[in-house]
Design a protein around this motif. Structure first.
Motif, PDB file in Angstrom:
ATOM      1  N   HIS A 147      28.424 -23.408  -1.151  1.00 18.89           N
ATOM      2  CA  HIS A 147      28.607 -21.963  -1.176  1.00 18.89           C
ATOM      3  C   HIS A 147      28.554 -21.350  -2.565  1.00 18.89           C
ATOM      4  CE1 HIS A 147      29.650 -22.350   2.999  1.00 18.89           C
ATOM      5  NE2 HIS A 147      30.613 -23.194   2.699  1.00 18.89           N
ATOM      6  N   TYR A 148      28.577 -22.162  -3.579  1.00 22.23           N
ATOM      7  CA  TYR A 148      28.635 -21.615  -4.930  1.00 22.23           C
ATOM      8  C   TYR A 148      27.232 -21.305  -5.420  1.00 22.23           C
ATOM      9  CZ  TYR A 148      29.595 -20.999  -9.822  1.00 22.23           C
ATOM     10  OH  TYR A 148      29.679 -20.477 -11.076  1.00 22.23           O
ATOM     11  N   VAL A 149      26.998 -20.059  -5.749  1.00 21.76           N
ATOM     12  CA  VAL A 149      25.702 -19.648  -6.297  1.00 21.76           C
ATOM     13  C   VAL A 149      25.987 -18.919  -7.606  1.00 21.76           C
ATOM     14  CG1 VAL A 149      23.654 -18.251  -5.936  1.00 21.76           C
ATOM     15  CG2 VAL A 149      24.732 -19.392  -3.999  1.00 21.76           C
ATOM     16  N   GLU A 150      25.452 -19.440  -8.664  1.00 21.66           N
ATOM     17  CA  GLU A 150      25.653 -18.834  -9.974  1.00 21.66           C
ATOM     18  C   GLU A 150      24.310 -18.808 -10.689  1.00 21.66           C
ATOM     19  OE1 GLU A 150      26.929 -16.959 -13.047  1.00 21.66           O
ATOM     20  OE2 GLU A 150      28.298 -17.362 -11.415  1.00 21.66           O
ATOM     21  N   LYS A 151      23.956 -17.671 -11.241  1.00 18.23           N
ATOM     22  CA  LYS A 151      22.657 -17.557 -11.893  1.00 18.23           C
ATOM     23  C   LYS A 151      22.612 -18.217 -13.265  1.00 18.23           C
ATOM     24  CE  LYS A 151      23.870 -13.121 -13.713  1.00 18.23           C
ATOM     25  NZ  LYS A 151      23.559 -12.234 -14.670  1.00 18.23           N
ATOM     26  N   ASP A 152      23.786 -18.506 -13.831  1.00 17.99           N
ATOM     27  CA  ASP A 152      23.816 -19.042 -15.185  1.00 17.99           C
ATOM     28  C   ASP A 152      23.767 -20.562 -15.267  1.00 17.99           C
ATOM     29  OD1 ASP A 152      23.872 -16.515 -16.375  1.00 17.99           O
ATOM     30  OD2 ASP A 152      26.008 -16.348 -15.971  1.00 17.99           O
ATOM     31  N   PHE A 153      24.049 -21.253 -14.174  1.00 22.58           N
ATOM     32  CA  PHE A 153      23.891 -22.707 -14.143  1.00 22.58           C
ATOM     33  C   PHE A 153      23.772 -23.164 -12.694  1.00 22.58           C
ATOM     34  CE2 PHE A 153      28.459 -22.045 -14.029  1.00 22.58           C
ATOM     35  CZ  PHE A 153      28.896 -22.931 -13.064  1.00 22.58           C
ATOM     36  N   TYR A 154      23.264 -24.394 -12.519  1.00 22.55           N
ATOM     37  CA  TYR A 154      23.097 -24.992 -11.197  1.00 22.55           C
ATOM     38  C   TYR A 154      23.940 -26.251 -11.108  1.00 22.55           C
ATOM     39  CZ  TYR A 154      18.854 -22.143 -11.264  1.00 22.55           C
ATOM     40  OH  TYR A 154      17.975 -21.118 -11.366  1.00 22.55           O
ATOM     41  N   ILE A 155      24.476 -26.507  -9.934  1.00 24.19           N
ATOM     42  CA  ILE A 155      25.223 -27.739  -9.701  1.00 24.19           C
ATOM     43  C   ILE A 155      24.284 -28.719  -9.013  1.00 24.19           C
ATOM     44  CG2 ILE A 155      27.157 -28.778  -8.476  1.00 24.19           C
ATOM     45  CD1 ILE A 155      28.609 -26.089  -8.874  1.00 24.19           C
ATOM     46  N   ASP A 156      23.998 -29.828  -9.686  1.00 24.87           N
ATOM     47  CA  ASP A 156      23.088 -30.837  -9.151  1.00 24.87           C
ATOM     48  C   ASP A 156      23.785 -31.821  -8.226  1.00 24.87           C
ATOM     49  OD1 ASP A 156      20.819 -29.850 -10.379  1.00 24.87           O
ATOM     50  OD2 ASP A 156      21.009 -31.131 -12.133  1.00 24.87           O
TER      51      ASP A 156
ATOM     52  N   VAL B  60      39.345 -28.772 -16.333  1.00 24.72           N
ATOM     53  CA  VAL B  60      37.921 -29.110 -16.425  1.00 24.72           C
ATOM     54  C   VAL B  60      37.675 -29.722 -17.796  1.00 24.72           C
ATOM     55  CG1 VAL B  60      35.569 -28.233 -16.406  1.00 24.72           C
ATOM     56  CG2 VAL B  60      37.259 -27.274 -14.840  1.00 24.72           C
ATOM     57  N   TYR B  61      37.148 -30.944 -17.794  1.00 21.10           N
ATOM     58  CA  TYR B  61      36.857 -31.676 -19.012  1.00 21.10           C
ATOM     59  C   TYR B  61      35.345 -31.834 -19.183  1.00 21.10           C
ATOM     60  CZ  TYR B  61      41.747 -33.073 -19.311  1.00 21.10           C
ATOM     61  OH  TYR B  61      43.107 -33.071 -19.421  1.00 21.10           O
TER      62      TYR B  61
ATOM     63  N   MET C 143      37.006 -34.936  -9.681  1.00 18.74           N
ATOM     64  CA  MET C 143      35.678 -34.590  -9.192  1.00 18.74           C
ATOM     65  C   MET C 143      34.733 -34.545 -10.402  1.00 18.74           C
ATOM     66  SD  MET C 143      34.620 -31.371  -6.763  1.00 18.74           S
ATOM     67  CE  MET C 143      35.873 -30.371  -7.481  1.00 18.74           C
ATOM     68  N   TYR C 144      33.642 -35.303 -10.343  1.00 10.25           N
ATOM     69  CA  TYR C 144      32.644 -35.316 -11.402  1.00 10.25           C
ATOM     70  C   TYR C 144      31.489 -34.418 -10.975  1.00 10.25           C
ATOM     71  CZ  TYR C 144      35.370 -39.195 -13.089  1.00 10.25           C
ATOM     72  OH  TYR C 144      36.409 -39.968 -13.539  1.00 10.25           O
ATOM     73  N   ILE C 145      31.110 -33.517 -11.857  1.00 12.38           N
ATOM     74  CA  ILE C 145      30.136 -32.479 -11.514  1.00 12.38           C
ATOM     75  C   ILE C 145      28.970 -32.557 -12.488  1.00 12.38           C
ATOM     76  CG2 ILE C 145      29.797 -30.004 -11.181  1.00 12.38           C
ATOM     77  CD1 ILE C 145      32.978 -29.907 -11.069  1.00 12.38           C
ATOM     78  N   LYS C 146      27.765 -32.688 -11.958  1.00 12.10           N
ATOM     79  CA  LYS C 146      26.544 -32.701 -12.766  1.00 12.10           C
ATOM     80  C   LYS C 146      25.967 -31.291 -12.735  1.00 12.10           C
ATOM     81  CE  LYS C 146      23.064 -34.833 -14.782  1.00 12.10           C
ATOM     82  NZ  LYS C 146      23.075 -35.241 -16.110  1.00 12.10           N
ATOM     83  N   VAL C 147      25.780 -30.697 -13.912  1.00 10.88           N
ATOM     84  CA  VAL C 147      25.379 -29.299 -14.040  1.00 10.88           C
ATOM     85  C   VAL C 147      24.095 -29.198 -14.845  1.00 10.88           C
ATOM     86  CG1 VAL C 147      26.079 -27.088 -15.049  1.00 10.88           C
ATOM     87  CG2 VAL C 147      27.767 -28.496 -13.915  1.00 10.88           C
ATOM     88  N   ARG C 148      23.251 -28.255 -14.469  1.00 12.91           N
ATOM     89  CA  ARG C 148      22.044 -27.920 -15.245  1.00 12.91           C
ATOM     90  C   ARG C 148      22.248 -26.509 -15.770  1.00 12.91           C
ATOM     91  NH1 ARG C 148      17.155 -30.616 -14.586  1.00 12.91           N
ATOM     92  NH2 ARG C 148      18.279 -31.525 -12.858  1.00 12.91           N
TER      93      ARG C 148
ATOM     94  N   PHE D 129      30.725 -32.697 -16.097  1.00 14.93           N
ATOM     95  CA  PHE D 129      32.103 -32.232 -16.240  1.00 14.93           C
ATOM     96  C   PHE D 129      32.961 -33.004 -15.260  1.00 14.93           C
ATOM     97  CE2 PHE D 129      29.543 -28.730 -17.686  1.00 14.93           C
ATOM     98  CZ  PHE D 129      30.230 -28.252 -18.792  1.00 14.93           C
ATOM     99  N   SER D 130      34.242 -33.092 -15.566  1.00 19.46           N
ATOM    100  CA  SER D 130      35.177 -33.643 -14.594  1.00 19.46           C
ATOM    101  C   SER D 130      36.220 -32.572 -14.324  1.00 19.46           C
ATOM    102  CB  SER D 130      35.831 -34.929 -15.098  1.00 19.46           C
ATOM    103  OG  SER D 130      36.707 -34.668 -16.161  1.00 19.46           O
ATOM    104  N   MET D 131      36.584 -32.440 -13.056  1.00 17.56           N
ATOM    105  CA  MET D 131      37.631 -31.513 -12.652  1.00 17.56           C
ATOM    106  C   MET D 131      38.762 -32.360 -12.109  1.00 17.56           C
ATOM    107  SD  MET D 131      37.467 -28.306 -10.000  1.00 17.56           S
ATOM    108  CE  MET D 131      36.404 -27.335 -11.046  1.00 17.56           C
TER     109      MET D 131
END
Length: 161
Positions: free
Chosen positions: A83-92, A135-136, A101-106, A122-124
């Motif tokens: 559900h998360y849509v952000e124009k400034d970055f993408y969650i891969d 968030v680390y 939670m480990y999050i890969k971001v573009r 990032f890690s949450m």
């Protein structure tokens, strides 16, 4: 013997004609041909391999902390992926390990630029004692990159709150 020589000459002539026909139908032999190739997935990374590639040991700089009442790490994962849509970055990708939670971001540098060619992890982390979510990310020397990481951390906290 004469018959054998004639047969060899005829076979040689046939081979020569076939080569010329093949060459004319495909063009000059010095021409480069391009073909459209569809690549099949050879190896699907396991969650552990993905974590190894994220270099999670370097995620030791806290970029944002907030208290979130009723936080659920599984609900947060679904929110970020679906559900998360952000124009400034993408969650891969999002991978859960216990309360982390480990999050890969573009993303892009600067933060609101259109070209998302940089990748980061990032890690949450959720602390059940105080309902805190942190968030680390990795340490950045460049001030622009550090500002981007702070902005992304802020957006991630806002998205799961």
């Amino acid at each position: 013997m004469e018959v054998l020589g004639t047969i060899i000459s005829v076979i040689g002539l046939i081979v020569y004609i076939i080569q010329k026909v093949n060459q004319s139908s495909h063009g000059d032999t010095n021409t480069t041909y391009y073909t459209d190739t569809t690549y099949a997935v050879v190896h699907e990374f396991t969650p552990q391999e993905k974590l190894d590639n994220m270099n999670i040991d370097s995620l030791n700089i806290c970029y944002k902390t907030a208290g979130i009442t009723g936080f659920s790490i599984e609900k947060a994962r679904l929110t970020l992926l679906n559900h998360y849509v952000e124009k400034d970055f993408y969650i891969d990708d999002v991978i859960i390990r216990q309360n982390c939670m480990y999050i890969k971001v573009r993303h892009s540098i600067p933060y609101n630029d259109g070209n998302k060619c940089y990748g980061a992890a990032f890690s949450m982390n959720f602390m059940t004692v105080n309902n805190g979510v942190s968030v680390y990310g990795s340490k950045k020397i460049n001030a622009d990159e550090e500002q981007v990481f702070k902005e992304i951390a802020n957006e991630l906290i806002t998205a799961v709150a």
